[in-house]
Design a protein around this motif. Structure first.
Motif, PDB file in Angstrom:
ATOM      1  N   ARG A 114       4.129  -1.849  -5.386  1.00  0.00           N
ATOM      2  CA  ARG A 114       2.808  -1.833  -5.995  1.00  0.00           C
ATOM      3  C   ARG A 114       2.907  -2.054  -7.508  1.00  0.00           C
ATOM      4  O   ARG A 114       2.160  -2.838  -8.088  1.00  0.00           O
ATOM      5  CB  ARG A 114       2.132  -0.489  -5.699  1.00  0.00           C
ATOM      6  N   ARG A 115       3.832  -1.345  -8.137  1.00  0.00           N
ATOM      7  CA  ARG A 115       4.000  -1.480  -9.592  1.00  0.00           C
ATOM      8  C   ARG A 115       4.432  -2.894  -9.969  1.00  0.00           C
ATOM      9  O   ARG A 115       3.933  -3.469 -10.950  1.00  0.00           O
ATOM     10  CB  ARG A 115       5.025  -0.464 -10.100  1.00  0.00           C
ATOM     11  N   MET A 129       0.807  -1.216   0.000  1.00  0.00           N
ATOM     12  CA  MET A 129       0.000   0.000   0.000  1.00  0.00           C
ATOM     13  C   MET A 129       0.841   1.267   0.000  1.00  0.00           C
ATOM     14  O   MET A 129       0.406   2.298  -0.525  1.00  0.00           O
ATOM     15  CB  MET A 129      -0.933   0.010   1.209  1.00  0.00           C
ATOM     16  N   ASP A 130       2.044   1.217   0.585  1.00  0.00           N
ATOM     17  CA  ASP A 130       2.830   2.440   0.796  1.00  0.00           C
ATOM     18  C   ASP A 130       4.062   2.592  -0.094  1.00  0.00           C
ATOM     19  O   ASP A 130       4.620   3.689  -0.195  1.00  0.00           O
ATOM     20  CB  ASP A 130       3.290   2.524   2.260  1.00  0.00           C
ATOM     21  N   LEU A 148      -4.652 -10.204  -0.081  1.00  0.00           N
ATOM     22  CA  LEU A 148      -4.001  -9.029  -0.668  1.00  0.00           C
ATOM     23  C   LEU A 148      -4.044  -9.097  -2.193  1.00  0.00           C
ATOM     24  O   LEU A 148      -4.092  -8.062  -2.869  1.00  0.00           O
ATOM     25  CB  LEU A 148      -2.553  -8.939  -0.186  1.00  0.00           C
ATOM     26  N   GLY A 149      -4.059 -10.308  -2.743  1.00  0.00           N
ATOM     27  CA  GLY A 149      -4.150 -10.455  -4.196  1.00  0.00           C
ATOM     28  C   GLY A 149      -5.406  -9.839  -4.772  1.00  0.00           C
ATOM     29  O   GLY A 149      -5.414  -9.409  -5.927  1.00  0.00           O
ATOM     30  N   SER A 150      -6.482  -9.769  -3.972  1.00  0.00           N
ATOM     31  CA  SER A 150      -7.706  -9.138  -4.466  1.00  0.00           C
ATOM     32  C   SER A 150      -7.507  -7.633  -4.618  1.00  0.00           C
ATOM     33  O   SER A 150      -8.100  -7.007  -5.501  1.00  0.00           O
ATOM     34  CB  SER A 150      -8.888  -9.441  -3.533  1.00  0.00           C
ATOM     35  N   LEU A 200     -10.675  -5.761   0.780  1.00  0.00           N
ATOM     36  CA  LEU A 200     -10.949  -4.530   0.047  1.00  0.00           C
ATOM     37  C   LEU A 200     -11.865  -3.579   0.806  1.00  0.00           C
ATOM     38  O   LEU A 200     -11.766  -2.367   0.657  1.00  0.00           O
ATOM     39  CB  LEU A 200     -11.563  -4.851  -1.317  1.00  0.00           C
ATOM     40  N   GLY A 201     -12.778  -4.118   1.614  1.00  0.00           N
ATOM     41  CA  GLY A 201     -13.707  -3.259   2.343  1.00  0.00           C
ATOM     42  C   GLY A 201     -13.191  -2.769   3.675  1.00  0.00           C
ATOM     43  O   GLY A 201     -13.838  -1.938   4.327  1.00  0.00           O
ATOM     44  N   LEU A 202     -12.043  -3.254   4.103  1.00  0.00           N
ATOM     45  CA  LEU A 202     -11.470  -2.843   5.384  1.00  0.00           C
ATOM     46  C   LEU A 202     -11.036  -1.376   5.290  1.00  0.00           C
ATOM     47  O   LEU A 202     -10.258  -1.020   4.404  1.00  0.00           O
ATOM     48  CB  LEU A 202     -10.272  -3.731   5.718  1.00  0.00           C
ATOM     49  N   PRO A 203     -11.518  -0.503   6.172  1.00  0.00           N
ATOM     50  CA  PRO A 203     -11.225   0.931   6.049  1.00  0.00           C
ATOM     51  C   PRO A 203      -9.757   1.270   5.869  1.00  0.00           C
ATOM     52  O   PRO A 203      -9.408   2.124   5.047  1.00  0.00           O
ATOM     53  CB  PRO A 203     -11.791   1.508   7.354  1.00  0.00           C
ATOM     54  N   VAL A 204      -8.855   0.595   6.615  1.00  0.00           N
ATOM     55  CA  VAL A 204      -7.433   0.921   6.526  1.00  0.00           C
ATOM     56  C   VAL A 204      -6.875   0.620   5.135  1.00  0.00           C
ATOM     57  O   VAL A 204      -5.899   1.241   4.695  1.00  0.00           O
ATOM     58  CB  VAL A 204      -6.642   0.162   7.617  1.00  0.00           C
ATOM     59  N   VAL A 205      -7.496  -0.317   4.413  1.00  0.00           N
ATOM     60  CA  VAL A 205      -7.111  -0.626   3.037  1.00  0.00           C
ATOM     61  C   VAL A 205      -7.940   0.199   2.051  1.00  0.00           C
ATOM     62  O   VAL A 205      -7.398   0.795   1.102  1.00  0.00           O
ATOM     63  CB  VAL A 205      -7.286  -2.136   2.750  1.00  0.00           C
ATOM     64  N   PHE A 206      -9.238   0.250   2.278  1.00  0.00           N
ATOM     65  CA  PHE A 206     -10.173   0.904   1.359  1.00  0.00           C
ATOM     66  C   PHE A 206      -9.778   2.350   1.069  1.00  0.00           C
ATOM     67  O   PHE A 206      -9.780   2.793  -0.084  1.00  0.00           O
ATOM     68  CB  PHE A 206     -11.583   0.842   1.952  1.00  0.00           C
ATOM     69  N   ARG A 207      -9.425   3.084   2.111  1.00  0.00           N
ATOM     70  CA  ARG A 207      -9.115   4.503   1.906  1.00  0.00           C
ATOM     71  C   ARG A 207      -7.768   4.742   1.222  1.00  0.00           C
ATOM     72  O   ARG A 207      -7.459   5.875   0.854  1.00  0.00           O
ATOM     73  CB  ARG A 207      -9.154   5.258   3.233  1.00  0.00           C
ATOM     74  N   ARG A 208      -6.980   3.669   1.019  1.00  0.00           N
ATOM     75  CA  ARG A 208      -5.699   3.788   0.335  1.00  0.00           C
ATOM     76  C   ARG A 208      -5.728   3.210  -1.078  1.00  0.00           C
ATOM     77  O   ARG A 208      -4.696   3.137  -1.737  1.00  0.00           O
ATOM     78  CB  ARG A 208      -4.606   3.059   1.143  1.00  0.00           C
ATOM     79  N   LEU A 209      -6.895   2.790  -1.537  1.00  0.00           N
ATOM     80  CA  LEU A 209      -6.978   2.167  -2.854  1.00  0.00           C
ATOM     81  C   LEU A 209      -6.626   3.152  -3.962  1.00  0.00           C
ATOM     82  O   LEU A 209      -6.763   4.365  -3.813  1.00  0.00           O
ATOM     83  CB  LEU A 209      -8.391   1.625  -3.094  1.00  0.00           C
TER      84      LEU A 209
END
Length: 295
Positions: A154-155, A148-149, A177-179, A204-213
């Motif tokens: 990511r690339r 995520m960071d 994480l693959g999703s 994907l729906g977890l806020p800590v992940v969702f807001r970084r998509l």
């Protein structure tokens, strides 16, 4: 095509294809009667992006509570702990007296380390995490944070997915994480021939992940993944990683409507990709995508 989750750096694309491909073929055949051949299933492999060149995962540092950093890692650990407490009466929640949440720990490394130790101790007693050492649990937190960071990670992960997409690739099945990797890569490539996305055990729906998509959600709703026509999300309620089992309300609608959320039970291996792949609710979604006319 299959996209694996975290902690697969010990594997490789051929090994994963043998194990996960067989599970998918079994699931599809048993659920629909459709017989897939080994060559019909490809597996994207990005586990090596978390390994230093020339080394192997056996070189994993002896991480402990002192190595979990404030921010995404602590937030994700807190989310896992809260969900584990909801599922297991024997686990005290992180906001109970005698525990602390991660907020404000930036000013106190000692407090953070103590809180993390409590979280790791609590999670080590949960059936879901018992096969995972505390060291590996910290490593999993760091893999999510790095994806995520760190733009180069990511690339590289997205490129590994893109390398396996062919002109006849219709269905992507992605775990954990693959999703996230699959979703972001599809958003970035709307011209791909993929018509169906099947996410299993997805955070994907977890806020800590969702807001970084990427792309970033707009007004609380995530973008639809590129040219996908149908998106099916499958979750075991006991899967601690798939904290938010329903994604329909979190993403905008696509050509066939909202994300279709399905619930299954994977027994004692709640997050196991193989069990998700052999589940009829996953397999029927895959078969539907393969049987549908190309978009």
């Amino acid at each position: 095509m299959l996209v694996h989750g975290i902690a697969q750096q010990f594997e490789g694309p051929e090994l994963l294809s043998l194990r996960l491909g067989a599970a998918l073929r079994d699931g599809v055949r048993l659920a629909s009667g459709m017989a897939l051949q080994p060559d019909d299933v490809a597996c994207a492999f990005y586990g090596d992006v978390f390994v230093e060149p020339g080394s192997r995962s056996g070189d994993l540092p002896p991480w402990d509570e002192h190595d979990v950093v404030d921010g995404l890692e602590a937030d994700l650990l807190a989310a896992w702990w809260r969900r584990a407490a909801e599922l297991d009466d024997g686990v005290s929640p992180p906001d109970e007296e005698g525990t602390r949440g991660p907020a404000g720990f930036a000013v106190s490394r000692l407090l953070l380390s103590r809180w993390v130790r409590g979280a790791l101790n609590a999670l080590s007693e949960v059936r879901f995490f018992q096969p995972v050492s505390k060291r590996m649990l910290v490593a999993e937190l760091k893999q999510v944070r790095r994806y995520m960071d760190e733009p180069q990670v990511r690339r590289a992960a997205r490129a590994a997915v893109g390398d396996q997409i062919g002109a006849d690739t219709r269905v992507l099945v992605a775990n954990s994480l693959g999703s996230v990797v699959a979703y972001e890569t599809l958003c970035e490539n709307p011209g791909w021939p993929v018509t169906d996305l099947v996410t299993v055990g997805s955070p994907l729906g977890l806020p800590v992940v969702f807001r970084r998509l990427s792309p970033l959600p707009v007004e609380g709703r995530g973008a639809w993944p590129g040219g996908v026509v149908r998106w099916t999300n499958v979750a075991d309620p006991g899967d601690v990683v798939a904290l938010v089992g329903s994604l329909a309300s979190r993403f905008v609608s696509g050509p066939a409507g909202l994300v279709e959320d399905r619930t299954i039970t994977n027994g004692v291996r709640m997050h196991d990709f193989q069990r998700y792949l052999t589940a009829p609710k996953t397999a029927t979604a895959v078969a539907a995508g393969l049987q549908a006319a190309p978009a």
